[in-house]
Motif scaffolding. Structure first.
Motif, PDB file in Angstrom:
ATOM      1  N   GLY A  82     -57.874  20.704  23.770  1.00  0.00           N
ATOM      2  CA  GLY A  82     -57.018  21.691  23.114  1.00  0.00           C
ATOM      3  C   GLY A  82     -56.122  21.053  22.074  1.00  0.00           C
ATOM      4  O   GLY A  82     -55.350  21.736  21.413  1.00  0.00           O
ATOM      5  N   THR A  83     -56.224  19.729  21.926  1.00  0.00           N
ATOM      6  CA  THR A  83     -55.309  19.030  21.026  1.00  0.00           C
ATOM      7  C   THR A  83     -55.995  18.161  19.975  1.00  0.00           C
ATOM      8  O   THR A  83     -55.426  17.920  18.912  1.00  0.00           O
ATOM      9  CB  THR A  83     -54.356  18.115  21.821  1.00  0.00           C
ATOM     10  N   ALA A  84     -57.189  17.674  20.262  1.00  0.00           N
ATOM     11  CA  ALA A  84     -57.840  16.719  19.361  1.00  0.00           C
ATOM     12  C   ALA A  84     -58.163  17.363  18.012  1.00  0.00           C
ATOM     13  O   ALA A  84     -58.504  18.542  17.920  1.00  0.00           O
ATOM     14  CB  ALA A  84     -59.118  16.175  19.993  1.00  0.00           C
ATOM     15  N   GLN A  85     -58.068  16.550  16.960  1.00  0.00           N
ATOM     16  CA  GLN A  85     -58.350  17.010  15.609  1.00  0.00           C
ATOM     17  C   GLN A  85     -59.811  16.730  15.239  1.00  0.00           C
ATOM     18  O   GLN A  85     -60.563  16.140  16.005  1.00  0.00           O
ATOM     19  CB  GLN A  85     -57.415  16.314  14.622  1.00  0.00           C
ATOM     20  N   ARG A  86     -60.164  17.142  14.036  1.00  0.00           N
ATOM     21  CA  ARG A  86     -61.554  17.022  13.587  1.00  0.00           C
ATOM     22  C   ARG A  86     -62.047  15.581  13.581  1.00  0.00           C
ATOM     23  O   ARG A  86     -63.207  15.318  13.930  1.00  0.00           O
ATOM     24  CB  ARG A  86     -61.709  17.619  12.187  1.00  0.00           C
ATOM     25  N   ASP A  87     -61.181  14.628  13.205  1.00  0.00           N
ATOM     26  CA  ASP A  87     -61.642  13.243  13.150  1.00  0.00           C
ATOM     27  C   ASP A  87     -62.044  12.722  14.523  1.00  0.00           C
ATOM     28  O   ASP A  87     -62.994  11.951  14.653  1.00  0.00           O
ATOM     29  CB  ASP A  87     -60.583  12.335  12.516  1.00  0.00           C
ATOM     30  N   THR A  88     -61.346  13.186  15.565  1.00  0.00           N
ATOM     31  CA  THR A  88     -61.707  12.805  16.937  1.00  0.00           C
ATOM     32  C   THR A  88     -63.050  13.412  17.311  1.00  0.00           C
ATOM     33  O   THR A  88     -63.891  12.754  17.931  1.00  0.00           O
ATOM     34  CB  THR A  88     -60.636  13.272  17.932  1.00  0.00           C
TER      35      THR A  88
END
Length: 205
Positions: A82-88
């Motif tokens: 629910g928190t990770a961004q696209r790069d992750t």
């Protein structure tokens, strides 16, 4: 299709189990940390797909993903967050993950994604992958905040405690308190509830 859900939020685990178990041909089990996943696989349990929460205990970023994928058995493993961004998400997919599932997915989309990944395909929602942090920062309210303050505010809108936000962002709790104080001043909020309301009313999240 046998699925293992690993997430330290009990409500989310129960909700996912309910969705999945209502689907024909699907059977789901759940655990609350990476160590429990390792224990089950070491004991010889076999799953068609394993879902790992990005921020649960034991994960250490994507190290947990790699650890499970390297265990004997050629496991299909996906990240849910629910928190990770696209790069992750991109890094997880590049590492060989079966997919990346934002926790904002609808129940129907989630089930379809699980079936897709269990068949050997790689899944990530297009709208999430096309979105970028730069898009969010074009918002007038976001422009007032540093990247870290923006991330902390997002946690506030999700009703998370300082401790949870600190864990999700891999920073110390006193640092979160400092960011909360500065973002209050910048957006004109008096408390957590007001900050979350301002963010939602302005359409930031």
């Amino acid at each position: 299709m046998r699925i293992l859900i690993a997430d330290d939020h009990e409500l989310l685990r129960d909700t996912l189990l309910l969705y999945i178990d209502n689907e024909p041909g699907m059977d789901a089990e759940s655990v609350e940390d990476l160590g429990s996943v390792v224990s089950r696989l070491t004991a010889g349990e076999v799953y068609d797909l394993i879902l790992l929460d990005f921020t649960m205990p034991g994960m250490n970023g994507l190290d947990g993903l790699r650890r499970i994928m390297e265990m004997p058995g050629g496991h299909r493993v996906a990240i849910i967050s629910g928190t990770a961004q696209r790069d992750t998400a991109e890094e997880a997919l590049a590492a060989g993950a079966a997919g990346f599932l934002p926790k904002t997915l609808s129940a129907k989309s989630l089930v379809n994604a699980l079936r897709f990944m269990a068949l050997g395909e790689q899944y990530a929602p297009l709208d999430f992958m096309r979105a970028s942090e730069e898009d969010a920062q074009e918002h007038p309210l976001a422009k007032q905040l540093s990247q870290r303050e923006y991330e902390v505010l997002e946690g506030l809108t999700q009703g998370k405690s300082n401790k949870e936000i600190a864990r999700d962002l891999d920073i110390r709790e006193p640092t979160v308190k400092l960011h909360v104080k500065t973002l209050y001043r910048k957006i004109g909020a008096a408390n957590r509830t007001q900050a979350a309301m301002i963010a939602k009313e302005e359409g930031l999240f």
